[in-house]
Design an enzyme around this catalytic site. Sequence first.
Site, PDB file in Angstrom:
ATOM      1  N   ALA A  70       0.911  -1.437   0.057  1.00 30.96           N
ATOM      2  CA  ALA A  70       0.096   0.035   0.097  1.00 30.96           C
ATOM      3  C   ALA A  70       0.933   1.140  -0.086  1.00 30.96           C
ATOM      4  O   ALA A  70       1.911   1.270   0.592  1.00 30.96           O
ATOM      5  CB  ALA A  70      -1.048   0.145   1.198  1.00 30.96           C
ATOM      6  N   ASP A  71       0.374   2.231  -0.446  1.00 29.10           N
ATOM      7  CA  ASP A  71       1.071   3.536  -0.498  1.00 29.10           C
ATOM      8  C   ASP A  71      -0.154   4.740  -0.714  1.00 29.10           C
ATOM      9  O   ASP A  71      -1.131   4.531  -0.931  1.00 29.10           O
ATOM     10  CB  ASP A  71       2.087   3.545  -1.583  1.00 29.10           C
ATOM     11  CG  ASP A  71       3.117   4.817  -1.451  1.00 29.10           C
ATOM     12  OD1 ASP A  71       4.205   4.599  -0.388  1.00 29.10           O
ATOM     13  OD2 ASP A  71       2.904   5.818  -1.862  1.00 29.10           O
TER      14      ASP A  71
END
Length: 194
Positions: A70-71
């Site tokens: 995730a980012d």
Amino acid sequence: MLASGSTARARMLEQAGIAFTVDVAAVDEEAVKHSMAAETRNPARVAEILAELKAVRVSARHPGALVIGADQMLDCDNVWFDKPADRQGARAQLLALRHKTHRLTSAVVAVRDGRRVWHHTEAAKLTMRNFSENFLDGYLDQAGEAVQTSVGAYQLEGLGSQLFLSVEGDFFTILGLPLLALMDFLRENGELVP
């Protein structure tokens, strides 16, 4: 398997009752963002690429495992913001965001055996109020080093909520992980009980 060192993401998964282990990917996010800036000014695309890169790197160490990367990107007036390095950087970010609407874009990618099997990107819009510099100094004093742990120098789920006038979008996305979409994917793929 979570390919992220984010305590907020880990806390969300734990509180949702999702079993996982953490293996943090070594990714030079600044270098990736810098090279991507020449190619695209699309923060959603950059967040997705970073999330996938993290998951692919961790996947190489865990054959057969489903790895979640995730980012999150923050952009305002076509400027990308990163986590501030210190109090001075946090103050500068908050002054730049004051009385404006910014966008937080969160991407989540699932990878198995080095291949992306699913991805989802979601954005939220947040409008900061026109707070005084006196308020800002008090906020920074009270928040302490926590302002350095998130892009934008705030945690909406805590003291940072006092910075805002309005919020549009999913709360989990704002925290850095489109959790509802991820849980739907996990249920559809037998990783969670439907």
